[in-house]
Design an enzyme around this catalytic site. Structure first.
Site, mmCIF file in Angstrom:
data_model
loop_
_atom_site.group_PDB
_atom_site.id
_atom_site.type_symbol
_atom_site.label_atom_id
_atom_site.label_comp_id
_atom_site.label_asym_id
_atom_site.label_seq_id
_atom_site.Cartn_x
_atom_site.Cartn_y
_atom_site.Cartn_z
ATOM 1 N N ALA A 62 0.965 -1.522 0.312
ATOM 2 C CA ALA A 62 0.461 -0.084 -0.114
ATOM 3 C C ALA A 62 0.894 1.436 -0.177
ATOM 4 C CB ALA A 62 -0.981 -0.423 1.055
ATOM 5 N N GLY A 103 0.082 -5.096 0.737
ATOM 6 C CA GLY A 103 -0.835 -5.120 -0.510
ATOM 7 C C GLY A 103 -0.353 -6.347 -1.636
ATOM 8 N N GLU A 106 -0.846 -10.050 -0.866
ATOM 9 C CA GLU A 106 -1.867 -10.201 -0.736
ATOM 10 C C GLU A 106 -2.888 -10.038 -1.931
ATOM 11 O OE1 GLU A 106 -2.578 -7.009 2.341
ATOM 12 O OE2 GLU A 106 -3.964 -8.586 3.420
ATOM 13 N N GLU A 126 2.998 -5.742 7.729
ATOM 14 C CA GLU A 126 2.169 -4.555 8.251
ATOM 15 C C GLU A 126 2.125 -4.140 9.617
ATOM 16 O OE1 GLU A 126 1.542 -6.673 6.194
ATOM 17 O OE2 GLU A 126 0.000 -5.776 4.440
#
Ligand code: NAD
Length: 707
Positions: A62, A103, A106, A126
């Site tokens: 992210a 991300g 993910e 994270e």
């Protein structure tokens, strides 16, 4: 601006993420990507989809800025992209180069297959920002590799190399080179789309959560409760960890979609939590460090060869640091015994790495060879930088620099590792004060990440730029300081120690004071730290600089008289015993408490009741007040620089963001009021910000403005 490129190859739609430098999956990128994935899904000519990254990398995750951005109804996030992938019945393959983190991983986990280059690392880091993987990671990873492994990876935020990731089942294929990646991904996509290999569509969401090898379903509550026990308490830096475990528990207990919803709720809670704001501040503060006003486009030199003078504690650690960074280094010491000891330390250090499996014998031998012990200064003629780490004596240092100046090539940089002495005075004995700089390492130099770079009055922009480049090459976190006594960190620690001594004179035991500091999150308290660094060190400094030492407890003199110099003599503020914690565990000593009481009596200080809250305030607010002075005097450039120094050099708990961030958190006005109440001289800047009801965070770089 466009972040996505698409191309059809043999009926496979290749979707390239292109958001330099690391293809962060920003709101903007996601907004563009959602309709592109939807279009691919609806297009009958598309048999399968491959995601790939431009810029030599898949995606580092992210965009950290987005965590603090309020989404609008139009905002699309990587979660929306992933939901679209999840709904599609087409085959999706992630072609991963270098990194799939956060991300990025993910998104890959929402695909049916993952192919990666051999140099790839995958991970969900994270937690390091006080968050949890909020785009399905906590629900998909446990389903893919088992809850135990997934928890371990996510709670440590650790990256896994491609080969290990394949073994764990995170990756399906590993290819040797980036050139082979796309072809391998396309071939796999086509095979699976045809369905002739029996794999086909393979959603992780349809799987049940596995616990780990040989663990039965009944063990789920046990795994969860164990995990909660293994991480720090919520108010001691473990806030995000507990929420992350809650999310994994949801993966056990809830159907996939509900688990995803729970994960999203927990993520939002963390994104708004104080520890996460603090950790994100640290993340950004680190990236600011090398932005130095006035450096312009100064071109740094390359450092290909280095020299170190002094093979003591610091010199040896610095030499190892150079060797590990692949820079050959010559080490000179005037004492043959010191050289022999250093040789053994270096040898022991590399052998330890071999034993731990971190390097081969050959690599260790090579590294050892790159450190050359010599007594011949002429060996340094070609050095690009020479760091002096001899005794803390101005006379000795001046002699060393006069000699170096005559021998080292004119463009070579001369540096001192002094803790307290004047850089400009040392530079004055050389003909190259523009190429003189302070490089203040922390002990042990090969392990501690912090480096203070000290700018003398004549240090040139180019020398400074080179020092920062060197810091990076040595894998240090480098912070700029001016040539002021104690620079940033040690100047602050003096006030901290002074506050601790004053508390002890008021009748509070050193053990209790240390306990309060530890509860706040410091790895050790002020007295254990004093014992570790040596009571004699503090004593010498006090003798040299009575102005700075003013107000400190005289117990230090008494300890030196008693030859209680700290851990190294098995006694200081505390006692030490070989049978207790290998001689490193402090043991309370009533004799020392009595000594503080005696000193207090002499100074007319009466014992009083002090709350834990006040103990903490006096320790931490002393740091903040001094930090404010250092900002105003221009010793430190930014509040964030001070925070980094204190976190990386002195163990300030990162989830509190550093002393200056913490001041903002509890309120600068509150800190100021307390400083006045404690009878200290408040820094004018602290007063100014308090009166404006402002924050340190609102100070603009280089200029002190009201919030
Ligand atoms: P040390 O006593 O362990 O080592 C100093 C070494 O310098 C000795 O081996 C000595 O033989 C050698 N030496 C002395 N004069 C010399 C000369 N003229 N030529 C060559 N070698 C000479 O000291 P240390 O703890 O490594 O500290 C070295 C410097 O680093 C000091 O300036 C100190 O303030 C600074 N420093 C120390 C620490 C720490 O925690 N130890 C941390 C940061 C900076």
């Amino acid at each position: 601006m466009s972040f996505i490129r698409t191309e059809d190859r043999d009926g496979v739609r290749v979707i390239t993420l292109d958001n330099p430098p690391v293809n962060s999956l920003s709101f903007a990128l996601s907004g563009e990507l959602v309709p592109i994935v939807e279009a691919a899904d609806k297009d009958d000519s598309v048999k399968a989809v491959v995601f790939v990254g431009a810029n030599g990398i898949f995606s580092a995750g992210a965009d950290v800025n987005d965590f603090s951005t309020e989404p609008t109804p139009e905002t699309r996030t990587i979660r929306d992209v992933i939901a679209t992938v999840e709904r599609s019945n087409k085959i999706f393959v992630a072609a991963i180069q270098k990194n799939a983190l956060g991300g990025g991983l993910e998104l890959s986990l929402a695909c049916d297959y993952r192919v990666a280059t051999a140099d790839t690392k995958v991970g969900l880091p994270e937690i390091k920002l006080g968050l949890l993987p909020g785009a399905g990671g906590t629900q998909r990873l446990p389903r893919l590799i088992g809850a135990q492994d997934a928890l371990d990876m996510m709670l440590k935020g650790k990256n896994v190399k491609a080969a290990d990731a394949k073994e764990k089942g995170i990756l399906d294929e590993v290819v040797d080179s980036a050139d082979a990646l796309l072809d391998a991904a396309l071939a796999l996509a086509l095979r699976q789309a045809k369905g002739d290999t029996g794999g086909g569509k393979r959603r992780i969401s349809r799987r049940k959560v596995e616990l780990g090898k040989g663990i039965t379903a009944q063990a789920a509550p046990f795994i969860v409760s164990q995990a909660h026990k293994m991480v720090p308490a919520e108010d001691a830096g473990g806030f995000a960890a507990h929420k992350l475990i809650d999310a994994v528990e949801a993966a056990f207990e809830l159907p996939f979609d509900f688990g995803i919803a729970r994960e999203a709720r927990l993520f939002e809670e963390l994104a708004r939590s104080a520890p996460s704001f603090a950790l994100r501040h640290v993340f950004f503060a680190e990236r600011e460090l090398a932005k130095i006003p006035g450096l312009g486009d100064a071109k740094p030199h390359d450092i290909k060869r280095a020299g170190v003078i002094g093979a003591g504690t610091m010199g040896t650690g610095i030499a190892i640091t150079f060797a590990q960074a692949g820079i050959p280094v010559a080490v000179i010491d005037s004492n043959a015994d010191a050289v022999e000891k250093a040789r053994q330390t270096v040898f022991g250090m590399f052998m330890y790495q071999v034993q731990k499996g971190r390097m081969t014998q050959e690599e260790a031998w090579k590294l050892g060879q790159s450190i050359q012990f010599t007594d011949d200064y002429n060996e340094l003629a070609d050095a690009d930088v020479v760091i002096e780490a001899v005794f803390e004596s101005m006379d000795v240092k001046k002699q060393v620099f006069a000699k170096l100046d005559a021998i080292v090539k004119p463009e070579g940089i001369l540096a001192s590792n002094t803790s307290t002495l004047d850089i400009d005075e040392m530079a004055s004995v050389t003909k190259r004060p523009d190429k003189f700089v302070g490089l203040h390492f922390f002990v042990p130099a090969n392990i501690m990440p912090l480096l203070e770079i000290v700018r003398g009055k004549d240090t040139s922009a180019q020398t400074l730029a080179t020092a920062f480049k060197l810091g990076k090459a040595l894998r240090k976190t480098a912070v700029l300081s001016t040539n002021a006594f104690g620079f940033i960190g040690n100047r602050m620690v003096f006030d901290y120690a002074k506050a601790a001594g004053a508390l002890a004179e008021e009748g509070i035991s050193p053990m209790r004071i240390d306990r309060v500091a530890k509860k706040f999150g410091f790895p050790m308290g002020p007295f254990a730290m004093g014992d570790l660094s040596g009571i004699d060190v503090a004593w010498h400094i006090a003798k040299a600089r009575p102005d700075v030492a003013k107000g400190r407890t005289d117990v230090i003199d008494r300890l030196v008289e008693m030859k209680r110099l700290g851990q190294k003599t098995m006694a200081g503020y505390f006692k030490y015993d070989k049978s207790v914690g290998k001689g490193r565990e402090p043991i309370a000593d009533p004799e020392i408490e009595a000594l503080f009481a005696e000193e207090a009596k002499k100074h007319g200080v009466a014992p009083r009741e002090v709350s834990d809250e006040e103990i903490l305030q006096r320790l931490v607010f002393a740091l903040i007040n001094r930090g404010a002075y250092l900002l105003e005097e221009g010793v430190a450039l930014r509040p964030g620089d001070i925070d980094i120094v204190y976190i990386f050099g002195y163990g300030f708990p990162p989830h509190h963001g550093g002393p200056m961030w913490y001041a903002d958190e509890v309120g600068v006005k509150h800190v100021y009021d307390k400083v006045v109440e404690f009878g200290w001289e408040p820094a004018p800047l602290l007063k100014k910000i308090a009166e404006a009801n402002g924050t340190f965070a609102a100070l603009k770089q280089g200029e002190l403005v009201n919030a």
